[in-house]
Write a protein that holds these residues in place. Structure first.
Motif, PDB file in Angstrom:
ATOM      1  N   ASN A 130      -8.014 -33.163  -9.635  1.00 52.00           N
ATOM      2  CA  ASN A 130      -8.358 -32.481  -8.381  1.00 52.00           C
ATOM      3  C   ASN A 130      -7.330 -32.847  -7.316  1.00 52.00           C
ATOM      4  N   LYS A 131      -6.311 -32.026  -7.166  1.00 48.40           N
ATOM      5  CA  LYS A 131      -5.237 -32.311  -6.215  1.00 48.40           C
ATOM      6  C   LYS A 131      -5.669 -31.985  -4.787  1.00 48.40           C
ATOM      7  N   VAL A 132      -5.122 -32.713  -3.846  1.00 51.42           N
ATOM      8  CA  VAL A 132      -5.374 -32.458  -2.430  1.00 51.42           C
ATOM      9  C   VAL A 132      -4.538 -31.247  -2.014  1.00 51.42           C
ATOM     10  N   GLY A 133      -5.192 -30.268  -1.406  1.00 48.15           N
ATOM     11  CA  GLY A 133      -4.520 -29.043  -1.019  1.00 48.15           C
ATOM     12  C   GLY A 133      -3.994 -29.062   0.404  1.00 48.15           C
ATOM     13  N   GLU A 148      -4.850 -27.362   2.940  1.00 46.03           N
ATOM     14  CA  GLU A 148      -5.843 -27.270   4.006  1.00 46.03           C
ATOM     15  C   GLU A 148      -6.150 -28.633   4.623  1.00 46.03           C
ATOM     16  N   LEU A 149      -6.323 -29.643   3.776  1.00 47.47           N
ATOM     17  CA  LEU A 149      -6.610 -30.990   4.283  1.00 47.47           C
ATOM     18  C   LEU A 149      -5.406 -31.582   5.009  1.00 47.47           C
ATOM     19  N   VAL A 150      -4.220 -31.278   4.531  1.00 48.03           N
ATOM     20  CA  VAL A 150      -3.003 -31.771   5.183  1.00 48.03           C
ATOM     21  C   VAL A 150      -2.863 -31.138   6.565  1.00 48.03           C
ATOM     22  N   ARG A 151      -3.087 -29.827   6.645  1.00 37.22           N
ATOM     23  CA  ARG A 151      -3.035 -29.134   7.937  1.00 37.22           C
ATOM     24  C   ARG A 151      -4.094 -29.681   8.890  1.00 37.22           C
ATOM     25  N   SER A 152      -5.272 -29.945   8.368  1.00 39.04           N
ATOM     26  CA  SER A 152      -6.362 -30.462   9.189  1.00 39.04           C
ATOM     27  C   SER A 152      -6.000 -31.824   9.789  1.00 39.04           C
ATOM     28  N   LEU A 153      -5.480 -32.720   8.967  1.00 46.45           N
ATOM     29  CA  LEU A 153      -5.081 -34.032   9.467  1.00 46.45           C
ATOM     30  C   LEU A 153      -3.977 -33.895  10.511  1.00 46.45           C
ATOM     31  N   TYR A 154      -3.034 -33.004  10.261  1.00 43.97           N
ATOM     32  CA  TYR A 154      -1.957 -32.799  11.222  1.00 43.97           C
ATOM     33  C   TYR A 154      -2.514 -32.296  12.556  1.00 43.97           C
ATOM     34  N   THR A 170      -4.630 -40.531  -1.237  1.00 38.89           N
ATOM     35  CA  THR A 170      -5.549 -40.042  -2.261  1.00 38.89           C
ATOM     36  C   THR A 170      -5.393 -40.812  -3.566  1.00 38.89           C
ATOM     37  N   THR A 171      -6.468 -40.852  -4.318  1.00 37.43           N
ATOM     38  CA  THR A 171      -6.431 -41.421  -5.661  1.00 37.43           C
ATOM     39  C   THR A 171      -5.926 -40.385  -6.659  1.00 37.43           C
ATOM     40  N   SER A 172      -5.607 -39.208  -6.178  1.00 36.98           N
ATOM     41  CA  SER A 172      -5.116 -38.110  -6.999  1.00 36.98           C
ATOM     42  C   SER A 172      -3.654 -37.842  -6.654  1.00 36.98           C
ATOM     43  N   SER A 173      -3.321 -36.586  -6.450  1.00 38.42           N
ATOM     44  CA  SER A 173      -1.973 -36.183  -6.058  1.00 38.42           C
ATOM     45  C   SER A 173      -2.113 -34.975  -5.128  1.00 38.42           C
ATOM     46  N   PHE A 174      -0.991 -34.349  -4.775  1.00 39.37           N
ATOM     47  CA  PHE A 174      -0.985 -33.253  -3.810  1.00 39.37           C
ATOM     48  C   PHE A 174      -0.455 -31.978  -4.449  1.00 39.37           C
ATOM     49  N   THR A 175      -0.953 -30.845  -3.961  1.00 41.41           N
ATOM     50  CA  THR A 175      -0.430 -29.563  -4.431  1.00 41.41           C
ATOM     51  C   THR A 175       0.977 -29.366  -3.873  1.00 41.41           C
ATOM     52  N   ASP A 183       2.024 -26.812  -2.207  1.00 43.12           N
ATOM     53  CA  ASP A 183       1.901 -26.315  -0.833  1.00 43.12           C
ATOM     54  C   ASP A 183       1.673 -27.460   0.162  1.00 43.12           C
ATOM     55  N   ALA A 184       0.882 -28.444  -0.232  1.00 43.70           N
ATOM     56  CA  ALA A 184       0.640 -29.593   0.638  1.00 43.70           C
ATOM     57  C   ALA A 184       1.932 -30.375   0.861  1.00 43.70           C
TER      58      ALA A 184
END
Length: 99
Positions: free
Chosen positions: A38-41, A43-49, A64-69, A71-72
């Motif tokens: 389940n990669k971080v997309g 949307e979450l990066v934009r939200s934090l920014y 994250t314990t995962s990775s990023f898309t 696009d992120a």
């Protein structure tokens, strides 16, 4: 360092202030505990920014314990002095260095 409540945290889990001789720096850190599939997309990066900008923080960090898309990663790339993405591999390195 301040931990925010588990819910309604305003888009960040940790607020950390680093005091330096040239001034104080505010870091907003958002943590996502996801499975590796389940990669971080973006949307979450934009939200934090957006939260970082509205709070006039020095840096936003998404861990994250995962990775990023892709696009992120693409969104964060030109913002390297304002936004940092840290995936599972980086998290392991941090913990290793901490020991």
């Amino acid at each position: 360092m301040t931990l925010t409540p588990k819910t309604r945290d305003g888009g960040r889990d940790i607020q950390a202030v680093h005091k330096t001789p040239v001034g104080n720096m505010l870091y907003l850190i958002e943590c996502k505990r996801y499975q590796s599939t389940n990669k971080v997309g973006v949307e979450l990066v934009r939200s934090l920014y957006g939260v970082k900008q509205s709070e006039r923080a020095t840096m936003g960090i998404l861990v994250t314990t995962s990775s990023f898309t892709k696009d992120a990663l693409d969104f964060a790339s030109p913002l390297k002095y304002e936004l940092s993405l840290r995936d599972y591999e980086t998290l392991k390195e941090w913990l290793k260095d901490y020991k």
